[in-house]
Design a protein around this motif. Structure first.
Motif, short mmCIF file in Angstrom:
data_model
loop_
_atom_site.label_atom_id
_atom_site.label_comp_id
_atom_site.label_asym_id
_atom_site.label_seq_id
_atom_site.Cartn_x
_atom_site.Cartn_y
_atom_site.Cartn_z
N PHE A 189 19.60 -20.18 90.43
CA PHE A 189 20.40 -21.38 90.24
C PHE A 189 21.87 -21.12 90.53
CE2 PHE A 189 23.11 -23.85 87.28
CZ PHE A 189 22.95 -25.09 87.88
N THR A 190 22.37 -19.94 90.12
CA THR A 190 23.79 -19.62 90.34
C THR A 190 24.03 -18.98 91.69
OG1 THR A 190 23.60 -17.44 89.28
CG2 THR A 190 24.13 -19.30 87.86
N ARG A 191 22.98 -18.90 92.53
CA ARG A 191 23.06 -18.30 93.86
C ARG A 191 23.58 -16.86 93.80
NH1 ARG A 191 25.10 -23.49 94.75
NH2 ARG A 191 23.71 -24.83 95.92
N GLY A 192 23.06 -16.12 92.85
CA GLY A 192 23.39 -14.70 92.75
C GLY A 192 24.65 -14.39 91.98
N MET A 204 31.30 -35.10 95.53
CA MET A 204 31.88 -33.83 95.07
C MET A 204 32.95 -34.06 94.02
SD MET A 204 32.01 -31.33 98.41
CE MET A 204 32.83 -32.47 99.52
N GLY A 205 33.66 -35.19 94.12
CA GLY A 205 34.71 -35.49 93.14
C GLY A 205 34.18 -35.90 91.79
N ARG A 206 32.89 -36.24 91.70
CA ARG A 206 32.29 -36.62 90.42
C ARG A 206 31.54 -35.46 89.77
NH1 ARG A 206 30.19 -41.31 93.28
NH2 ARG A 206 28.15 -40.28 93.17
N TYR A 207 31.29 -34.41 90.52
CA TYR A 207 30.46 -33.31 90.03
C TYR A 207 31.25 -32.43 89.08
CZ TYR A 207 27.23 -29.31 90.32
OH TYR A 207 26.37 -28.30 90.03
N GLY A 208 30.58 -31.82 88.11
CA GLY A 208 31.26 -31.01 87.10
C GLY A 208 31.58 -29.60 87.50
N TRP A 209 30.97 -29.07 88.58
CA TRP A 209 31.23 -27.73 89.11
C TRP A 209 31.19 -26.63 88.04
CZ3 TRP A 209 30.60 -27.80 94.06
CH2 TRP A 209 30.96 -28.93 94.80
N PRO A 210 30.02 -26.38 87.44
CA PRO A 210 29.92 -25.30 86.45
C PRO A 210 30.24 -23.93 87.04
CG PRO A 210 27.73 -26.07 87.08
CD PRO A 210 28.72 -27.05 87.64
#
Length: 475
Positions: free
Chosen positions: A426-429, A356-362
């Motif tokens: 993809f954006t879960r709504g 989770m610390g490496r993910y970019g979290w768009p």
């Protein structure tokens, strides 16, 4: 001690002697008694006085008791109504109870019967009020838990310090940032840190309201101002009088409505549709994920309004700029959803936290919250591990690398429909994030949802107080 206002009884009858007799009896019992000789007089009293119980005759010239009952319930739904009926016409009283009456008493009236009926009605009314208060307290407690601000990074501390400084003034604040960064929660934080904390906080998502009703929703309307306006209604500005008004996605407001918003900011007054201007005292906090300077250059946003709302701009950092806050946020969401879903998950593995610390979290904190909720629901052990995380976190290309293929000759409308629906999946709504990824206005997605061109199970048409996609803490 019970106040006299909470013991107010309105007696309605066209016979003056009955009015006077009931007034004397109920006054001696300690009630505050008001009287009316006609149904129309009774409605005027109901509009001006806090009536708890109304006793009315069924047979009156002009407006009947049944008509009065319907109108009274429309004006003050909480009022308890006792109907008086002549002996032998009990069936009329039963019909009145189907319309919402609480009880009936037969004529000739008996003092003990009338007093007992009034006391029972007041007791019921008190229980209803108490129940509403308890529900409000529970909702407030739940909301306060969700408004906790999580974040210890330097960039977040600096943002919160700027928000606290702005809160002590009445200056308009413009919150900037990507979708999912927590702009509404920051607006609530500003309100709660301000001198207006005891007054209302009213939030409105401008993109979630169709253009046809946006003006009416913001500024209110008078009865008969347009087709369907069966009664006058206060707008969001009037609801926020004395408090704070939060306008999310302000960049979606059409130009004609921008003119009225500018006047509200300049003059401190609003003009309901079909009505006269009225003064309002509000503190405006607004938000956008659009570049308003570019919107001004493109002619889609008024330059004078931009300078009016851009007094104190505060940019909320995206989650990728404060990844050190991810463990704190993840732990908060873990505890929230373990409790909500009744799971026995105890923690998150170091390996999962590293991923989770490496993910970019768009999708920013909203995406993190959704990821943790999913992991809590699907976790097979006592600790969330890498395999419990969504595929796009384990393989960042899994989501962003998704491709759609179309046959030559596929109608453009069908291409657009599938692209929108796949992006929403993809954006879960998350409509705002989907709009950002596609480079379109958020209102475009809402309009296509309203028309049925695309479907999204998470969508509820005409959300009154904004699109409540953000369930958690500030990002």
């Amino acid at each position: 001690m019970v106040s006299r206002e909470s013991q107010t009884v309105l007696v309605v009858d066209d016979e003056a002697n009955i009015l006077e007799a009931l007034r004397k009896v109920l006054t001696k019992e300690g009630f505050r008694v008001l009287t009316a000789g006609t149904g129309r007089q009774a409605l005027e009293v109901l509009r001006k006085q806090p009536v708890r119980v109304m006793i009315t005759d069924l047979r009156m010239p002009g407006m009947t008791g049944d008509d009065l009952l319907k109108a009274a319930k429309a004006i003050t739904p909480e009022v308890e109504v006792i109907v008086m009926t002549a002996y032998g016409t009990v069936e009329n009283a039963v019909e009145a109870m189907k319309l919402g009456a609480y009880d009936f008493v037969s004529k000739p009236l008996k003092r003990a019967t009338v007093v007992a009926a009034v006391r029972k009605a007041l007791d019921k009314q008190a229980l209803v009020v108490e129940n509403k208060q308890l529900k409000a307290q529970i909702a407030q407690l739940a909301a306060s838990n969700q408004r906790t601000i999580i974040g210890n990074s330097q960039v977040m501390r600096a943002t919160l310090e700027m928000a606290r400084q702005a809160a002590n003034s009445s200056a308009t604040v413009l919150l900037l940032g990507e979708s999912g960064t927590g702009k509404e929660l920051m607006a609530r934080y500003i309100h709660e840190q301000s001198p207006r904390i005891e007054r209302p906080f009213v939030a409105t998502n401008c993109a979630a309201l169709p253009e046809s009703i946006l003006e009416s929703e913001l500024f209110g309307h008078e009865k008969g101002a347009f087709t369907g306006a069966v009664r006058a209604r206060a707008g969001r500005f009037q609801e926020a009088d004395g408090g704070s008004l939060f306008l999310d996605e302000i960049g979606e407001i059409p130009l004609p409505v921008q003119v009225k918003l500018l006047r509200a900011l300049q003059e401190g007054e609003v003009e309901p549709v079909g009505g006269r201007t009225t003064k309002v005292d509000f503190r405006l906090v607004c938000a956008t994920n659009r570049d308003l300077t570019q919107e001004v250059k493109a002619g889609r946003f008024r330059e004078d309004l931009f300078y009016r709302i851009n007094v104190v701009p505060i940019r909320i950092p995206p989650l990728r700029d404060r990844l050190e806050d991810v463990p704190l946020l993840a732990d908060h969401f873990l505890r929230m959803y373990v409790s909500r879903h009744g799971k026995s998950v105890e923690g998150i593995s170091d390996a999962a936290l590293e991923v989770m610390g490496r993910y970019g979290w768009p999708g920013n904190v909203r995406e993190l919250e959704n990821a943790i909720e999913r992991a809590v629901v699907l976790a097979r052990g006592a600790v969330i591990d890498v395999d419990d995380l969504p595929p796009e976190l384990r393989d960042p290309q899994a989501g962003h690398g998704r491709q759609l293929t179309f046959s030559v000759g596929t109608p453009l409308e069908e291409v657009e429909r599938r692209m929108l629906m796949e992006t929403l999946k993809f954006t879960r709504g998350d409509k705002r994030l989907a709009a950002d990824l596609l480079g379109i206005a958020t209102r475009t997605i809402y309009r296509k949802l309203e028309s049925g061109q695309i479907q999204d199970e998470s969508y509820t048409p005409h959300r009154e107080k904004g699109d409540k996609d953000t369930k958690g803490v500030i990002h």
